[in-house]
Design an enzyme around this catalytic site. Structure first.
Site, short mmCIF file in Angstrom:
data_model
loop_
_atom_site.label_atom_id
_atom_site.label_comp_id
_atom_site.label_asym_id
_atom_site.label_seq_id
_atom_site.Cartn_x
_atom_site.Cartn_y
_atom_site.Cartn_z
N LYS A 43 25.46 -3.32 -0.25
CA LYS A 43 26.94 -3.29 -0.22
C LYS A 43 27.44 -2.55 1.00
O LYS A 43 28.64 -2.33 1.15
CB LYS A 43 27.46 -2.60 -1.48
CG LYS A 43 27.02 -3.22 -2.79
CD LYS A 43 27.54 -2.36 -3.95
CE LYS A 43 26.67 -2.54 -5.18
NZ LYS A 43 26.89 -1.45 -6.16
N ARG B 141 0.80 -1.22 0.00
CA ARG B 141 0.00 0.00 0.00
C ARG B 141 0.84 1.28 0.00
O ARG B 141 0.58 2.18 -0.80
CB ARG B 141 -0.91 0.06 1.25
CG ARG B 141 -2.20 -0.66 1.12
CD ARG B 141 -2.60 -1.21 2.45
NE ARG B 141 -1.64 -2.25 2.80
CZ ARG B 141 -1.75 -3.51 2.40
NH1 ARG B 141 -2.79 -3.88 1.73
NH2 ARG B 141 -0.82 -4.40 2.68
N THR B 142 1.79 1.36 0.91
CA THR B 142 2.46 2.65 1.10
C THR B 142 3.27 3.02 -0.15
O THR B 142 3.17 4.13 -0.67
CB THR B 142 3.35 2.61 2.36
OG1 THR B 142 2.58 2.09 3.43
CG2 THR B 142 3.85 3.99 2.72
N HIS C 131 4.73 5.70 11.73
CA HIS C 131 4.26 5.57 10.34
C HIS C 131 3.30 6.74 10.10
O HIS C 131 2.09 6.57 10.01
CB HIS C 131 3.55 4.22 10.17
CG HIS C 131 3.30 3.80 8.75
ND1 HIS C 131 3.42 4.65 7.68
CD2 HIS C 131 2.90 2.60 8.24
CE1 HIS C 131 3.13 3.98 6.57
NE2 HIS C 131 2.81 2.74 6.87
N1 CP Z 1 -0.34 -0.02 5.88
C1 CP Z 1 0.84 -0.27 5.32
O1 CP Z 1 1.85 0.32 5.67
O2 CP Z 1 0.81 -1.24 4.34
P1 CP Z 1 2.09 -1.72 3.52
O3 CP Z 1 3.03 -2.39 4.48
O4 CP Z 1 1.55 -2.67 2.48
O5 CP Z 1 2.73 -0.52 2.91
#
Ligand code: CP
Length: 360
Positions: A80, A51-52, A129
């Site tokens: 590396k 998603r992100t 996040h």
């Molecule tokens: N919600 C979220 O961060 O999903 P992803 O890990 O798929 O990006």
């Protein structure tokens, strides 16, 4: 120039403005179709994502811009041994803005200190996040038409769930908020999040292991996955992974206008039998994430000619003689990074790492 490393860097007014811009993008997409013409977004993802990363990339394309992408640690010179600092300086030569996900906590912060372009934290370890929180805020707004006076249940892995930490941090600034923290004992909310954003602010909360008992009072239920990748012990993960599975019978006592949220991916925390329930909002969150990331990209690109904001550590009481004990902290892999601790609680003499916020 602005970055987005922690959701606290955005004022309530700025969050409201991002929500308004996202609503305008939804209503008038053509108006924004060339807004980033000639600009490039670099998505640097050193940890898996669907998603992100894809929503950031879709966001930039829908703004008329282009995308450069590193989709795994193994496909870049990080494999590396290249440092975050050198990576950030390098990518600044090619792109106009960076979205970075990294398993080490504080990595996007280090990137922001070395890049000459805006850096967005797209998830750092079990820490923060902030752009998932932007998706969550737009979802709450579209479902409830308010951010105040909500009882929010957060259920599952509150220890390693970075989306939970950022969401609590954001929602704690609105009035009349109550948090119900539902988790096994082993996966309780970290003390620094609870202290800084709940108890220190006098916000009403309770901690419980009983999801069904908590259900009737909730306006929002935010389910989370048990974060397998953050566990030191696979046995411990296996023991806790099915702590909470939301099934239709567990919703019997729920409000008719409950909003059921989940940042996704889900493993089995929400039965697919709930997907058609009108209260299920998790796929709306996915789409809302794209619109909020469009609004964020616009805001940060507008900020590039503004003077840099003060760093988190400027003016703070700092110590350089302590070691961070958090195995997920970026200081454990970036050898030349100074270990810096900030005094966060004068009364009790508590210092926290400036990268991952672990206690000294
Ligand atoms: N919600 C979220 O961060 O999903 P992803 O890990 O798929 O990006």
């Amino acid at each position: 120039m602005r970055h987005l490393i922690d959701i606290q860097e955005m004022s309530i007014e700025e969050l409201d403005s991002l929500v308004s811009v996202a609503e305008d993008i939804i209503a008038n997409p053509v108006k924004y179709a060339d807004a980033c013409r000639g600009k490039k977004l670099a998505t640097l993802f050193f940890e898996p994502s669907t998603r992100t990363r894809l929503s950031f990339e879709a966001a930039m394309y829908e703004l008329g811009g282009n995308v450069l992408s590193v989709s795994s640690a193994g496909s870049s010179s990080a494999a590396k041994g290249e440092s975050i600092a050198d990576t950030a300086k390098t990518v600044s030569c090619y792109a106009d803005i960076i979205a970075m996900r990294h398993p080490k906590e504080g990595a996007p912060y280090v990137a922001s200190k070395n890049a000459t372009i805006p850096v967005i934290n797209a998830g750092d370890g079990g820490h923060n996040h902030p752009t998932q929180t932007l998706a969550d805020l737009l979802t709450i707004w579209r479902e409830k038409r308010r951010f105040d006076n909500l009882t929010i249940g957060l259920c599952g892995d509150l220890k390693f769930g970075r989306t939970v930490h950022s969401l609590i941090s954001a929602m704690s600034r609105y009035s009349g908020i109550k948090f119900v923290l539902i988790s096994p004992e082993e996966l309780k909310l970290p003390s620094y999040v609870k202290y800084e954003f709940i108890t220190e602010k006098g916000i009403e909360y309770k901690e419980t292991t009983d999801l069904v008992a908590a259900m009737p009072e909730l306006d929002v239920l935010y389910m989370t996955r048990v974060q397998r990748e953050r566990f030191a012990s696979e046995d411990e993960y296996m023991r806790l992974k099915d702590s909470y599975i939301l099934t239709p019978d567990k919703l019997e006592g729920a409000k008719s206008d409950l909003s059921i949220m989940h940042p996704l991916p889900r493993v089995n925390e929400i039965s697919v039998a709930i997907d058609d329930d009108p209260r299920a909002c998790y796929f709306k969150q996915v789409l809302n994430g794209k619109y909020m990331r469009m609004a964020l990209i616009l805001k940060l690109l507008e900020s590039v000619n503004e003077p840099c904001e003060k760093g988190n550590e400027v003016g703070d009481e700092l110590r350089y003689d302590l070691e961070c004990k958090n195995a997920r902290c970026i200081t454990t892999t970036e050898q030349e990074l100074p270990h810096v601790f900030k005094l966060v609680d004068k009364e009790n003499g508590v210092y926290r790492c400036i990268y991952c916020e672990s206690k000294a």
